[in-house]
Write a protein that holds these residues in place. Sequence first.
Motif, PDB file in Angstrom:
ATOM      1  N   VAL A 101     -73.159 -67.097 117.736  1.00 16.48           N
ATOM      2  CA  VAL A 101     -72.214 -68.228 117.346  1.00 16.48           C
ATOM      3  C   VAL A 101     -72.720 -69.554 117.730  1.00 16.48           C
ATOM      4  CG1 VAL A 101     -70.268 -66.731 116.610  1.00 16.48           C
ATOM      5  CG2 VAL A 101     -70.540 -67.579 118.808  1.00 16.48           C
ATOM      6  N   ASP A 102     -73.647 -69.626 118.682  1.00 20.66           N
ATOM      7  CA  ASP A 102     -73.735 -70.874 119.427  1.00 20.66           C
ATOM      8  C   ASP A 102     -74.960 -71.507 119.064  1.00 20.66           C
ATOM      9  OD1 ASP A 102     -75.737 -69.061 120.415  1.00 20.66           O
ATOM     10  OD2 ASP A 102     -74.940 -69.032 122.553  1.00 20.66           O
ATOM     11  N   GLY A 117     -72.093 -65.552 122.193  1.00 14.47           N
ATOM     12  CA  GLY A 117     -72.214 -66.796 122.331  1.00 14.47           C
ATOM     13  C   GLY A 117     -70.781 -67.394 122.875  1.00 14.47           C
ATOM     14  N   LEU A 177     -67.863 -68.717 125.560  1.00 14.81           N
ATOM     15  CA  LEU A 177     -67.663 -68.977 126.912  1.00 14.81           C
ATOM     16  C   LEU A 177     -66.329 -69.782 127.277  1.00 14.81           C
ATOM     17  CD1 LEU A 177     -71.110 -71.414 127.175  1.00 14.81           C
ATOM     18  CD2 LEU A 177     -70.512 -69.098 128.129  1.00 14.81           C
ATOM     19  N   THR A 178     -65.588 -69.238 126.341  1.00  9.41           N
ATOM     20  CA  THR A 178     -64.148 -69.487 126.909  1.00  9.41           C
ATOM     21  C   THR A 178     -62.931 -68.514 126.343  1.00  9.41           C
ATOM     22  OG1 THR A 178     -63.529 -70.665 124.567  1.00  9.41           O
ATOM     23  CG2 THR A 178     -64.270 -72.008 126.500  1.00  9.41           C
ATOM     24  N   ALA A 179     -61.912 -68.479 126.910  1.00 10.90           N
ATOM     25  CA  ALA A 179     -61.026 -67.614 126.756  1.00 10.90           C
ATOM     26  C   ALA A 179     -60.477 -67.892 125.315  1.00 10.90           C
ATOM     27  CB  ALA A 179     -59.637 -67.533 127.621  1.00 10.90           C
ATOM     28  N   GLU A 180     -60.221 -69.042 124.869  1.00 10.43           N
ATOM     29  CA  GLU A 180     -59.845 -69.222 123.530  1.00 10.43           C
ATOM     30  C   GLU A 180     -60.732 -68.760 122.492  1.00 10.43           C
ATOM     31  OE1 GLU A 180     -60.226 -71.333 126.394  1.00 10.43           O
ATOM     32  OE2 GLU A 180     -59.667 -73.329 125.983  1.00 10.43           O
ATOM     33  N   ASP A 181     -61.879 -69.007 122.539  1.00 13.68           N
ATOM     34  CA  ASP A 181     -62.995 -68.439 121.625  1.00 13.68           C
ATOM     35  C   ASP A 181     -62.929 -66.920 121.631  1.00 13.68           C
ATOM     36  OD1 ASP A 181     -63.453 -70.760 120.508  1.00 13.68           O
ATOM     37  OD2 ASP A 181     -65.615 -70.910 121.200  1.00 13.68           O
ATOM     38  N   GLY A 209     -75.781 -77.973 130.818  1.00 10.42           N
ATOM     39  CA  GLY A 209     -74.379 -78.344 131.336  1.00 10.42           C
ATOM     40  C   GLY A 209     -73.423 -77.507 131.288  1.00 10.42           C
ATOM     41  N   VAL A 210     -73.418 -76.640 130.140  1.00  6.53           N
ATOM     42  CA  VAL A 210     -72.314 -75.617 130.101  1.00  6.53           C
ATOM     43  C   VAL A 210     -72.213 -74.837 131.090  1.00  6.53           C
ATOM     44  CG1 VAL A 210     -72.404 -75.769 127.482  1.00  6.53           C
ATOM     45  CG2 VAL A 210     -73.657 -73.882 128.729  1.00  6.53           C
ATOM     46  N   ARG A 211     -71.316 -74.233 131.460  1.00  7.37           N
ATOM     47  CA  ARG A 211     -70.920 -73.267 132.572  1.00  7.37           C
ATOM     48  C   ARG A 211     -71.814 -72.219 132.418  1.00  7.37           C
ATOM     49  NH1 ARG A 211     -65.085 -71.125 130.708  1.00  7.37           N
ATOM     50  NH2 ARG A 211     -64.533 -71.374 132.865  1.00  7.37           N
ATOM     51  N   ASP A 270     -69.632 -67.494 135.356  1.00 12.86           N
ATOM     52  CA  ASP A 270     -68.504 -68.483 135.792  1.00 12.86           C
ATOM     53  C   ASP A 270     -67.381 -68.384 134.546  1.00 12.86           C
ATOM     54  OD1 ASP A 270     -69.169 -69.323 138.067  1.00 12.86           O
ATOM     55  OD2 ASP A 270     -70.392 -71.046 137.509  1.00 12.86           O
ATOM     56  N   GLU A 311     -62.886 -65.511 132.737  1.00 16.15           N
ATOM     57  CA  GLU A 311     -61.564 -65.663 131.853  1.00 16.15           C
ATOM     58  C   GLU A 311     -61.731 -64.997 130.513  1.00 16.15           C
ATOM     59  OE1 GLU A 311     -61.954 -70.172 131.631  1.00 16.15           O
ATOM     60  OE2 GLU A 311     -62.102 -69.830 129.237  1.00 16.15           O
ATOM     61  N   ARG A 332     -69.108 -79.414 134.276  1.00 12.57           N
ATOM     62  CA  ARG A 332     -69.729 -78.616 133.336  1.00 12.57           C
ATOM     63  C   ARG A 332     -68.870 -78.183 132.100  1.00 12.57           C
ATOM     64  NH1 ARG A 332     -72.553 -75.723 137.292  1.00 12.57           N
ATOM     65  NH2 ARG A 332     -73.509 -77.312 138.384  1.00 12.57           N
ATOM     66  N   LEU A 333     -69.264 -78.112 130.971  1.00 12.96           N
ATOM     67  CA  LEU A 333     -68.957 -78.074 129.705  1.00 12.96           C
ATOM     68  C   LEU A 333     -68.193 -76.421 129.531  1.00 12.96           C
ATOM     69  CD1 LEU A 333     -71.907 -80.243 128.041  1.00 12.96           C
ATOM     70  CD2 LEU A 333     -69.263 -80.874 128.447  1.00 12.96           C
ATOM     71  N   ARG A 334     -67.410 -76.558 128.561  1.00 11.68           N
ATOM     72  CA  ARG A 334     -66.623 -75.578 128.128  1.00 11.68           C
ATOM     73  C   ARG A 334     -66.853 -75.693 126.630  1.00 11.68           C
ATOM     74  NH1 ARG A 334     -61.833 -74.593 127.962  1.00 11.68           N
ATOM     75  NH2 ARG A 334     -61.641 -72.302 128.590  1.00 11.68           N
ATOM     76  N   PRO A 335     -67.755 -75.212 125.743  1.00 12.18           N
ATOM     77  CA  PRO A 335     -67.942 -75.552 124.376  1.00 12.18           C
ATOM     78  C   PRO A 335     -67.147 -74.643 123.653  1.00 12.18           C
ATOM     79  CG  PRO A 335     -70.020 -74.211 125.312  1.00 12.18           C
ATOM     80  CD  PRO A 335     -69.004 -74.474 126.426  1.00 12.18           C
ATOM     81  N   ARG A 336     -66.813 -75.143 122.351  1.00 12.47           N
ATOM     82  CA  ARG A 336     -66.181 -74.248 121.547  1.00 12.47           C
ATOM     83  C   ARG A 336     -67.128 -73.792 120.261  1.00 12.47           C
ATOM     84  NH1 ARG A 336     -60.708 -74.099 122.201  1.00 12.47           N
ATOM     85  NH2 ARG A 336     -60.724 -72.586 120.839  1.00 12.47           N
ATOM     86  N   MET A 337     -66.906 -72.562 119.595  1.00 16.57           N
ATOM     87  CA  MET A 337     -67.866 -72.069 118.769  1.00 16.57           C
ATOM     88  C   MET A 337     -67.358 -71.934 117.471  1.00 16.57           C
ATOM     89  SD  MET A 337     -70.350 -71.523 120.704  1.00 16.57           S
ATOM     90  CE  MET A 337     -70.488 -72.022 122.477  1.00 16.57           C
ATOM     91  N   LEU A 338     -68.059 -71.755 116.337  1.00 19.58           N
ATOM     92  CA  LEU A 338     -67.548 -71.535 115.008  1.00 19.58           C
ATOM     93  C   LEU A 338     -66.717 -72.466 114.521  1.00 19.58           C
ATOM     94  CD1 LEU A 338     -67.452 -67.612 114.633  1.00 19.58           C
ATOM     95  CD2 LEU A 338     -69.552 -69.240 114.046  1.00 19.58           C
ATOM     96  N   LYS A 350     -69.374 -86.223 128.338  1.00 17.15           N
ATOM     97  CA  LYS A 350     -68.505 -85.821 129.396  1.00 17.15           C
ATOM     98  C   LYS A 350     -67.610 -87.243 129.482  1.00 17.15           C
ATOM     99  CE  LYS A 350     -71.682 -82.510 131.595  1.00 17.15           C
ATOM    100  NZ  LYS A 350     -72.624 -82.449 132.620  1.00 17.15           N
ATOM    101  N   GLU A 377     -64.905 -78.742 132.840  1.00 15.74           N
ATOM    102  CA  GLU A 377     -64.710 -77.797 134.112  1.00 15.74           C
ATOM    103  C   GLU A 377     -65.302 -78.355 135.274  1.00 15.74           C
ATOM    104  OE1 GLU A 377     -64.668 -73.206 134.725  1.00 15.74           O
ATOM    105  OE2 GLU A 377     -66.769 -73.978 134.352  1.00 15.74           O
TER     106      GLU A 377
END
Lengths: 386, 386, 386, 386
Positions: free
Chosen positions: A176-177, A246, A248-252, A276-278, A282, A286, D65-71, D311, D370
């Motif tokens: 998905v990334d 892909g 990287l967040t709890a939300e996704d 630059g993504v975590r 790390d 979450e 650092r980035l927290r990217p969102r998918m889809l 950023k 982040e």
Amino acid sequence: MGSEERDGRRQRASTPQQPPLPATLAEFAELARERLDPGTFGYYAGGAGAEITLRDNEAAWARLRLRPRMLVDVSRRDTSTTFLGQRLAHPICVAPTAFHRLAHPDGEKATAAGAARAQAPLCLSTLATARPSEIAEAAPEATRWFQVYVFRDRGVTRALCEEAAASGFSALFLTVDVPYFGRRERDLRTGFALPALEVPSLAAAVGESDARLDMRAIGELLDASLTWRDLEELVGTSDLPVVVKGVLTAEDARRAIASGAAAVVVSNHGGRQLDGVRAAADALPEVVEEVGEEVDVLVDGGIRRGTDVLKALALGARAVLVGRPVLWGLAVAGAAGVERVLRLLIDEFDLSLALCGVPRACDLGTSVLERSLHGPSAVGRESGTF
Amino acid sequence: MGSEERDGRRQRASTPQQPPLPATLAEFAELARERLDPGTFGYYAGGAGAEITLRDNEAAWARLRLRPRMLVDVSRRDTSTTFLGQRLAHPICVAPTAFHRLAHPDGEKATAAGAARAQAPLCLSTLATARPSEIAEAAPEATRWFQVYVFRDRGVTRALCEEAAASGFSALFLTVDVPYFGRRERDLRTGFALPALEVPSLAAAVGESDARLDMRAIGELLDASLTWRDLEELVGTSDLPVVVKGVLTAEDARRAIASGAAAVVVSNHGGRQLDGVRAAADALPEVVEEVGEEVDVLVDGGIRRGTDVLKALALGARAVLVGRPVLWGLAVAGAAGVERVLRLLIDEFDLSLALCGVPRACDLGTSVLERSLHGPSAVGRESGTF
Amino acid sequence: MGSEERDGRRQRASTPQQPPLPATLAEFAELARERLDPGTFGYYAGGAGAEITLRDNEAAWARLRLRPRMLVDVSRRDTSTTFLGQRLAHPICVAPTAFHRLAHPDGEKATAAGAARAQAPLCLSTLATARPSEIAEAAPEATRWFQVYVFRDRGVTRALCEEAAASGFSALFLTVDVPYFGRRERDLRTGFALPALEVPSLAAAVGESDARLDMRAIGELLDASLTWRDLEELVGTSDLPVVVKGVLTAEDARRAIASGAAAVVVSNHGGRQLDGVRAAADALPEVVEEVGEEVDVLVDGGIRRGTDVLKALALGARAVLVGRPVLWGLAVAGAAGVERVLRLLIDEFDLSLALCGVPRACDLGTSVLERSLHGPSAVGRESGTF
Amino acid sequence: MGSEERDGRRQRASTPQQPPLPATLAEFAELARERLDPGTFGYYAGGAGAEITLRDNEAAWARLRLRPRMLVDVSRRDTSTTFLGQRLAHPICVAPTAFHRLAHPDGEKATAAGAARAQAPLCLSTLATARPSEIAEAAPEATRWFQVYVFRDRGVTRALCEEAAASGFSALFLTVDVPYFGRRERDLRTGFALPALEVPSLAAAVGESDARLDMRAIGELLDASLTWRDLEELVGTSDLPVVVKGVLTAEDARRAIASGAAAVVVSNHGGRQLDGVRAAADALPEVVEEVGEEVDVLVDGGIRRGTDVLKALALGARAVLVGRPVLWGLAVAGAAGVERVLRLLIDEFDLSLALCGVPRACDLGTSVLERSLHGPSAVGRESGTF
């Protein structure tokens, strides 16, 4: 090439005249750098942009320190784990990576054979230089998963997934990334261009069997408009469980589960997409906290040591995916190299279970971990460690 | 070789033709690197895996900063400490390390003689190239402890412990962090193989006096199923106090005491077992807090300076064990080198007591310490410090 | 040599044939390294032990970041400060350092002349190669302080202090952090030995005018049993205010004031005494908080930039002492070099007041500061900053 | 030179014989270093003092650092933003920098042409080697702002602003962080001296058309007594909105707004004024929090990547200004180089919107960020990343 012939060559490879296979992953990488042309090596080794995330993936595992326990009977270990209800002999899996024939003429078939010998599940890339059915033939005993890129032409994707399902692949890993490919500057510097390669998925997508594509053209075949609805549709139409790779967040992670995902892979695509993504290590906590009690969580990115595997499981992952090191093994010695790389990781993981005082992988938890502010020291204090 | 002959040689060693002994531990390490073959040097110098813990052991002491006090009468210092009820002239002890004949033909006997001259307690390794009784003869005046690896053949271990007790060794140090040997990649790179060495314990364990073993074979002689019950049994059957060496958590320290341990050593085996475990200096505080009021706590790992000794005591350790530097002293100049290395540490410790304004070692406490987020700067700001 | 002759030489030094004086302190250090023999350079440049504190002194100032204010009328600045009730034209003072004839044949007289021209107070070392009275003659207009080491033979110390008082020195700086000299390993490596030097204080202390001493012998002349009572006695018997130099904790600052000190200098002796003690910039805040409302606080250690001076004053110091850079100036160009080094710092400080939006030094406060977790980046992200 | 001629040359520049333009900003910097004489390169590349802030500007963006969102459907992105009520096609603007003829004979006219082609607003420096009216002619379609240094002779400043206004410049950017020029040591080391250059503003200020000035003389023409009242006056007398450039604190941002500023630019002048001031990325959040709901906030300093732009917007900036990279583009290939540098940033920004899952720039917020304690790792753990 049948498995017999491959075995024959492997045997020759281990005759005394041949140099022995390396005993560390770093040496595999070094040898691969020597054997591959710079463009190909850079294509595999590189990351996006300034490669901050590429390096941070490795550094983040190192920032986790271990609190080992002693005087536990570790004379017998159990490295096994489970994923999607299936028992895996160990938690080290082969990540989906593209175009294995760039690394070795036997391509993904050699990778699959090596993985099978190491009892490692293999995730075949959509951008493989072999068909799912060929892989099934090359490694019938292996646990096989199929990584899915969604082409604008959904028929191509559907056909590939159906072939994978028919060939005994047991899960789909939807990446998905990659709405677009990341900008990999090493490729720009080396002038890397894909050589002529048979890539069945691409041939189908462009409708020509001998189309020679560059990465930009390949990127344009992918569907950048993909949304969670497409995931739901894939889940609805596929007989196989769909794993979302892909996140990287709890939300996704929550969204993926809500859309029917059977599992998620915490991943930043090996630092190749958005610099630059975590780091994966790390992001893992979450995600585990959000969905770990409901579904299996995998992780990839920067896993280079058995202790990295242990740390990933201690943070709640069920298993890890390993990308570049497998490619180095493939480049250095084909199936035997892949097997060796995996066995090195498995053996290190097994040893680290013993030395951590947690003989069963399934008993790992955060109590063996400590987050340190300090990465690995570059040097000792004065003239090196003494 | 008797002590007279050794003294004779030491005298010769200090004639004007001989180069003087180094004045810093770093120079000892450098000289040892020149004198030993690379495999042997690497065997001693190296750590497990990527050597993160090896380096962090040193860095963690450096991250502790001192808050010295002024205008205290420090014209007389008392470096003494106590351990297991015995007064030690100073807190610097010789850690158990294996195979001293690799470093010098006189092996552990020279180490013991040097330690005795520096009034440093010596912990003899199970994997020594000399018997406990020989060491007792070589250094009758020294405080001697015996480090215990538990062989699968318990009779071998029992016999060694009994010989140690009969030879005036005053404590057993049970090493608890080696169910298996760690993976030391320097040895893989150098191709290090143990030369033919007389190792009494191993000869007994394999039942052949001239068995030539590699580290893997030695590892297989050890009992990986050891548990706290075995500690209890050792405590129950031994006339000597049993010290547990290799504790890195409060939980294990508590468990050790509950099982009858007379003391614990906070140690990660010099970073040689499981790479990525916390530094000894980082583990010490929680162990002292948990059991420091009940038993003596020692520490080893990364002690390279008299100020490291001071910091260890300020954190609550009774004494420290020093491994590699002693081996460098042994390699460079036999007993005289060992003595010199120890005296350098003792003198630095003594001076640091003076300069910290705490003339008596027993008065050290955490008020002289400050935890810094910053390790030592690699460089000055511009073109080096000026 | 009278001041006329010196001025004459300075003029010659500034004829076009002479290379111009450097415009940065780093270049002064580099030139001094070229001109001095390695032993002498190392003696001045080095610190104790592994030089952790030496480097941290500089790094700690760099870890403080500035929050400058804009659109303040800074067309006129006031760099002045006060110390012991006296107005100083600026807060940059010459720290006491030993044996200036090692750096330049004119020794402390040149230093004093250069300091006087830059309106910088000079603190003369007990271990000077000139008598206080000679310095008074060489720089009658300068503010002069006398640094006191207490010899075991108190008569020597008393006579020196009396000579200083009689010669118009206006304060005594009692150094409290040298019960013994620190262990400076650069000197061990270079084999540095003091050449024959006339050091009036030492000649008096040993009772021989031509005694040639090494550092160890000098150290043994000092009184390691000094306590706060001795401070009280010095305060009681001296007509001059007594400043305590070498305080690193709030506790000792309080104790110094309680014993009659007129001011304190936060200092770790330039990292030359006990390696691993906190940086001066890290110790300053707690000292200012404890006693800053009652007495003046000075600081030294790692001051290499005008912004370091600004940060020190913002943290509450009244002035700073500068050691090594003055010696580099002396070594490079005698009095003119000293003057130049000081003027560079003064000018930078003046400019930093303007650019910080705080035109009067006395208005500096912590609101212009921010503590950063991040020291200076060693490099830019990729191929250097661009 | 008219635009036609320039276009002609650009065409020649892109004939096959010419080497292609670089694909990364780092390569532009490297090429510029080769093409420019060291003094000129150093003048542009350098910062004040030890260049701590210069390097920290870049490092601070990397620490986010980035927290990217998918889809998210990212097949269409909207990079546009607004500033002072005007829509900008993207948030990448050309920072005001001096003396563009040092970099390329076409000077600011080439810069303006390149910026216009990339739809990037251009902020012309008071110290430009072209008049505002010439720039308007060279790039009539571009959004143009005029950067204001206030000369002691206010008439000069007034005339320049009026010319800018009359030439269609739409805002004045008052630089508030240069009461005096910072001390740039690279210039001292290289001996950089401004060559003879036609600088209309300076000619007016000194009243001679061919005055040859050095930086010190230029600095003396500026008014160091400027205060917020002068801002109020400028706001009161100008028909154009006044933007305050050089704010690093919430306090000054508030003061600027209170004095009538239409917007603020968080900036430390590219690390060229006061070394040790906080990085722009570290100052931005408090400024946005203080005034971000009332006025537009821009930021400059260390922006070298499209992700840095992302950023900055995520932290609340409306747009960013880019300085040195534009100069490298100009030096390497004139207008075409400027355009290329800007397009690389724009394309990276566009791609990073896609890969972050935020297709519209105006939707960026802190949830994609982040703050990490860890800057970019200098190296991988062992022998480089593998």
